[in-house]
Design an enzyme around this catalytic site. Structure first.
Site, PDB file in Angstrom:
ATOM      1  N   LYS A  75      -5.632  11.983  -9.005  1.00  0.00           N
ATOM      2  CA  LYS A  75      -5.197  10.797  -9.407  1.00  0.00           C
ATOM      3  C   LYS A  75      -6.362   9.579  -8.931  1.00  0.00           C
ATOM      4  CE  LYS A  75      -2.045   7.013  -8.406  1.00  0.00           C
ATOM      5  NZ  LYS A  75      -0.722   6.554  -7.622  1.00  0.00           N
TER       6      LYS A  75
ATOM      7  N   ARG B 186      -6.791   0.404  -3.564  1.00  0.00           N
ATOM      8  CA  ARG B 186      -6.579   1.667  -3.279  1.00  0.00           C
ATOM      9  C   ARG B 186      -7.769   2.716  -3.089  1.00  0.00           C
ATOM     10  NH1 ARG B 186      -0.783   0.978  -6.305  1.00  0.00           N
ATOM     11  NH2 ARG B 186       0.165  -0.140  -4.448  1.00  0.00           N
TER      12      ARG B 186
ATOM     13  N   LYS C   3      -4.485  11.954 -13.498  1.00  0.00           N
ATOM     14  CA  LYS C   3      -3.856  10.765 -13.947  1.00  0.00           C
ATOM     15  C   LYS C   3      -5.116   9.895 -13.718  1.00  0.00           C
ATOM     16  CE  LYS C   3      -0.945   7.274 -12.253  1.00  0.00           C
ATOM     17  NZ  LYS C   3      -0.075   7.074 -11.116  1.00  0.00           N
TER      18      LYS C   3
ATOM     19  N   HIS D 279       0.908  -1.050  -0.103  1.00  0.00           N
ATOM     20  CA  HIS D 279       0.091   0.079   0.114  1.00  0.00           C
ATOM     21  C   HIS D 279       0.953   1.150   0.024  1.00  0.00           C
ATOM     22  CE1 HIS D 279      -3.950  -1.267  -0.146  1.00  0.00           C
ATOM     23  NE2 HIS D 279      -3.577  -2.387   0.565  1.00  0.00           N
TER      24      HIS D 279
HETATM   25  C1  PBG Z   1       2.342   4.412  -7.059  1.00  0.00           C
HETATM   26  C2  PBG Z   1       2.059   4.772  -8.706  1.00  0.00           C
HETATM   27  C3  PBG Z   1       1.188   4.277  -9.419  1.00  0.00           C
HETATM   28  C4  PBG Z   1       1.431   4.803 -10.675  1.00  0.00           C
HETATM   29  C5  PBG Z   1       2.280   5.863 -10.409  1.00  0.00           C
HETATM   30  N1  PBG Z   1       2.687   5.807  -9.061  1.00  0.00           N
HETATM   31  C6  PBG Z   1       0.559   3.028  -9.336  1.00  0.00           C
HETATM   32  C7  PBG Z   1      -1.007   3.218  -8.331  1.00  0.00           C
HETATM   33  O1  PBG Z   1      -1.140   4.025  -7.872  1.00  0.00           O
HETATM   34  O2  PBG Z   1      -1.464   1.899  -8.305  1.00  0.00           O
HETATM   35  C8  PBG Z   1       0.828   4.477 -12.083  1.00  0.00           C
HETATM   36  C9  PBG Z   1       1.614   4.879 -13.274  1.00  0.00           C
HETATM   37  C10 PBG Z   1       1.056   4.196 -14.270  1.00  0.00           C
HETATM   38  O3  PBG Z   1       0.238   3.154 -14.427  1.00  0.00           O
HETATM   39  O4  PBG Z   1       1.891   4.152 -15.445  1.00  0.00           O
HETATM   40  N2  PBG Z   1       1.757   5.073  -6.268  1.00  0.00           N
HETATM   41 ZN    ZN Z   2       1.900   4.224  -4.068  1.00  0.00          ZN
END
Ligand code: PBG
Ligand code: ZN
Length: 344
Positions: free
Chosen positions: A211, A233, A264, A143
């Site tokens: 995000k 998450r 994102k 996590h």
């Molecule tokens: C981790 C993180 C993630 C991404 C960037 N930093 C994955 C997530 O949050 O599960 C995703 C980047 C991608 O999918 O290209 N905190």
């Molecule tokens: Zn992370």
């Protein structure tokens, strides 16, 4: 000749100023119709750094994307920097270092990003180097924060630790720290941490402000070995249907002092990108074309659905049109070639 030109209900001819072809029949005219173009300044390249110094491994779910050990990364990036690459985003990948409940190796002296930073800065003095800041690649539970015994997030402990990691990367020389954890209050905690070390004017915070909890991160979790070992998450990343949370998240991070903000994923969230741009007209806005978007475009092109160039160009154009200043994309190496060939 009657009947050749269609008339409106009143029998009138279409007015001349409603004609569009005369504005787009030439390539230069078409450029003039587009408000934003694509240059190397609008592209940031994510780079995975392995904890095995001499290794180079391909990410299975992202053909063409590799993880590099510190001893390999300069040679791999050199041709890209020579072609005009301006910025990179570093992710550490741990395959041998230990993982624990607070992500001790996120900023230990053995951390691959900590080790790579001085080497990259020396090799490429003119590019800007950002570091993803999160605990998930380094925690045994996968996590993004520190957990309570019942498995829920302990937010206070999490932001304390995340700020500590951000300061470590700043001390190791990065220009930009980019928290992707989505904990409450982490931008303020990081800003305070940087100020305590006298680094607040020489390090930027690029917040993954907006995000969403997305299926499109699937291949990344393979790349960064950062899948949660249980649960998901959704208690800290935004629900995909909520434009209201998106609005509040961006406003909150700007209020906490974020220098740069991000939406994102990209293509499924263009409305959110536009909304964020309209609400925050005076701050650089990033969009992350995430791993699943890379995989979709790559595989669609490979299956012959369209050319990769056409698909990627259209996606980049849409990000720029919606308001993004910078696009974080795994296609950066292709894009630099296409820019040099005048194809974008
Ligand atoms: C981790 C993180 C993630 C991404 C960037 N930093 C994955 C997530 O949050 O599960 C995703 C980047 C991608 O999918 O290209 N905190
Ligand atoms: Zn992370």
């Amino acid at each position: 000749m009657s009947g050749v030109i269609s008339r409106d209900v009143n029998g009138a001819l279409p007015s001349l100023n409603q004609k569009l072809h005369c504005g787009i029949f030439h390539p230069v005219l078409r450029k003039w119709q587009c408000t934003e173009n694509i240059t190397s300044f609008n592209i940031m390249y994510p780079v995975f750094i392995l904890d095995v110094e001499d290794a180079k491994t391909e990410v299975e779910s992202m053909p063409g994307v590799f993880r590099y050990g510190v001893n390999r990364v300069v040679d791999e990036l050199k041709p890209l920097v020579e072609k005009g690459l301006k910025s990179i985003l570093l992710f550490g990948v741990v395959t041998h270092l230990s993982k624990d409940d607070s992500g001790i190796n996120a900023d230990s002296k053995d951390n691959p990003v900590v080790k790579a930073l001085p080497i990259l800065k020396q090799a490429f003095p003119d590019i800007i180097i950002a570091c993803d800041v999160c605990l998930c690649p380094y925690t045994n539970h996968g996590h993004c924060g520190i957990l309570r015994e019942n498995g829920s997030i302990n937010n206070n402990l999490s932001i304390e630790r995340i700020a500590e990691v951000a300061v470590s990367y700043a001390k190791a020389g990065c220009h930009v720290v980019a928290p992707s954890d989505m904990m409450d209050g982490r931008v303020a905690a990081i800003k305070q941490g940087l100020a305590r070390e006298g680094l607040d004017s020489t390090v930027s915070v690029l917040s993954y402000s907006v995000k969403f909890a997305s299926a499109f991160y699937g291949p990344f979790r393979d790349a960064a070995q950062s899948s949660p070992s249980f649960g998901d998450r959704k208690a800290y990343q935004l629900p995909p249907g909520s434009s209201g949370m998106a609005l509040r998240a961006a406003a909150r991070d700007v209020a906490e002092g974020a220098d740069l903000i991000m939406v994102k994923p990209g293509l499924a969230y263009l409305d959110i990108l536009r909304q964020t741009r309209q609400n925050h007209p005076h701050i650089p806005l990033f969009v992350y074309q995430v791993s699943g978007e890379y995989a979709m475009l790559y595989h669609a092109a490979k299956a012959g659905a369209f050319s990769l160039l056409d698909g990627v160009r259209e996606s980049l154009t849409s990000f720029r049109r919606a308001g993004a200043d910078c696009i974080i994309t795994y296609f950066a190496p292709n894009i630099l070639d296409w820019l040099a060939e005048g194809k974008l």
